[in-house]
Design a protein around this motif. Structure first.
Motif, mmCIF file in Angstrom:
data_model
loop_
_atom_site.group_PDB
_atom_site.id
_atom_site.type_symbol
_atom_site.label_atom_id
_atom_site.label_comp_id
_atom_site.label_asym_id
_atom_site.label_seq_id
_atom_site.Cartn_x
_atom_site.Cartn_y
_atom_site.Cartn_z
ATOM 1 N N SER A 99 0.823 -1.210 0.000
ATOM 2 C CA SER A 99 0.000 0.000 0.000
ATOM 3 C C SER A 99 0.855 1.256 0.000
ATOM 4 O O SER A 99 0.510 2.245 -0.637
ATOM 5 N N ALA A 100 1.970 1.223 0.708
ATOM 6 C CA ALA A 100 2.864 2.381 0.731
ATOM 7 C C ALA A 100 3.405 2.671 -0.666
ATOM 8 O O ALA A 100 3.469 3.837 -1.081
ATOM 9 N N PHE A 101 3.777 1.644 -1.391
ATOM 10 C CA PHE A 101 4.268 1.845 -2.758
ATOM 11 C C PHE A 101 3.154 2.369 -3.666
ATOM 12 O O PHE A 101 3.382 3.227 -4.520
ATOM 13 N N LYS A 102 1.939 1.856 -3.489
ATOM 14 C CA LYS A 102 0.814 2.337 -4.292
ATOM 15 C C LYS A 102 0.541 3.817 -4.021
ATOM 16 O O LYS A 102 0.333 4.605 -4.938
ATOM 17 N N ILE A 103 0.535 4.178 -2.747
ATOM 18 C CA ILE A 103 0.282 5.574 -2.396
ATOM 19 C C ILE A 103 1.367 6.473 -2.977
ATOM 20 O O ILE A 103 1.081 7.539 -3.523
ATOM 21 N N ASN A 104 2.610 6.046 -2.894
ATOM 22 C CA ASN A 104 3.707 6.821 -3.466
ATOM 23 C C ASN A 104 3.510 7.021 -4.971
ATOM 24 O O ASN A 104 3.696 8.116 -5.495
ATOM 25 N N ALA A 105 3.135 5.969 -5.666
ATOM 26 C CA ALA A 105 2.904 6.073 -7.116
ATOM 27 C C ALA A 105 1.751 7.028 -7.410
ATOM 28 O O ALA A 105 1.817 7.828 -8.351
ATOM 29 N N LEU A 106 0.696 6.975 -6.600
ATOM 30 C CA LEU A 106 -0.445 7.862 -6.801
ATOM 31 C C LEU A 106 -0.084 9.323 -6.542
ATOM 32 O O LEU A 106 -0.537 10.217 -7.260
ATOM 33 N N VAL A 107 0.729 9.561 -5.541
ATOM 34 C CA VAL A 107 1.157 10.928 -5.241
ATOM 35 C C VAL A 107 1.944 11.506 -6.416
ATOM 36 O O VAL A 107 1.826 12.690 -6.733
ATOM 37 N N GLN A 108 2.707 10.662 -7.086
ATOM 38 C CA GLN A 108 3.512 11.136 -8.213
ATOM 39 C C GLN A 108 2.672 11.600 -9.398
ATOM 40 O O GLN A 108 3.147 12.370 -10.224
ATOM 41 N N VAL A 109 1.440 11.124 -9.513
ATOM 42 C CA VAL A 109 0.592 11.513 -10.650
ATOM 43 C C VAL A 109 -0.592 12.386 -10.241
ATOM 44 O O VAL A 109 -1.442 12.706 -11.062
ATOM 45 N N LYS A 110 -0.653 12.799 -8.986
ATOM 46 C CA LYS A 110 -1.836 13.516 -8.486
ATOM 47 C C LYS A 110 -2.092 14.845 -9.183
ATOM 48 O O LYS A 110 -3.231 15.299 -9.229
ATOM 49 N N ASN A 111 -1.075 15.471 -9.735
ATOM 50 C CA ASN A 111 -1.269 16.766 -10.390
ATOM 51 C C ASN A 111 -1.632 16.651 -11.863
ATOM 52 O O ASN A 111 -1.824 17.671 -12.531
ATOM 53 N N LEU A 112 -1.712 15.443 -12.374
ATOM 54 C CA LEU A 112 -2.116 15.251 -13.776
ATOM 55 C C LEU A 112 -3.625 15.383 -13.896
ATOM 56 O O LEU A 112 -4.366 14.952 -13.014
#
Length: 90
Positions: A55-68
């Motif tokens: 889940s931590a890796f998923k959240i990190n990946a989601l944070v990286q694309v949140k501004n798209l």
């Protein structure tokens, strides 16, 4: 937008049905772009369990694309499918 959405759905179908194996970072990027492109109510955060590394890796990946924007996430997802899997049929 309808044409873009159709191509996105075809790209998702290709990614979902491929037998190819990808490194975890590529899978996480596919995941994050898909979630960003399809989330209806803003930013998606998966449910987590304390100490859950996945889940931590998923959240990190989601944070990286949140501004798209959703459209940009769709376009990047389509580009990734074409890069890693192949051309999306019309």
């Amino acid at each position: 937008m309808a044409e873009e959405n159709s191509k996105f759905l075809k790209a998702y179908d290709m990614a979902s049905n491929t037998a190819q194996q990808f490194p975890p970072d590529v899978l996480l990027h596919f995941y994050a772009l898909y979630k960003r492109a399809t989330e209806r109510n803003g930013f998606y955060i998966p449910p987590t369990n304390e100490g859950d590394l996945r889940s931590a890796f998923k959240i990190n990946a989601l944070v990286q694309v949140k501004n798209l924007s959703k459209e940009e996430a769709m376009n990047r997802y389509i580009s990734m499918v074409e890069q890693y899997i192949g051309e999306i049929p019309e």
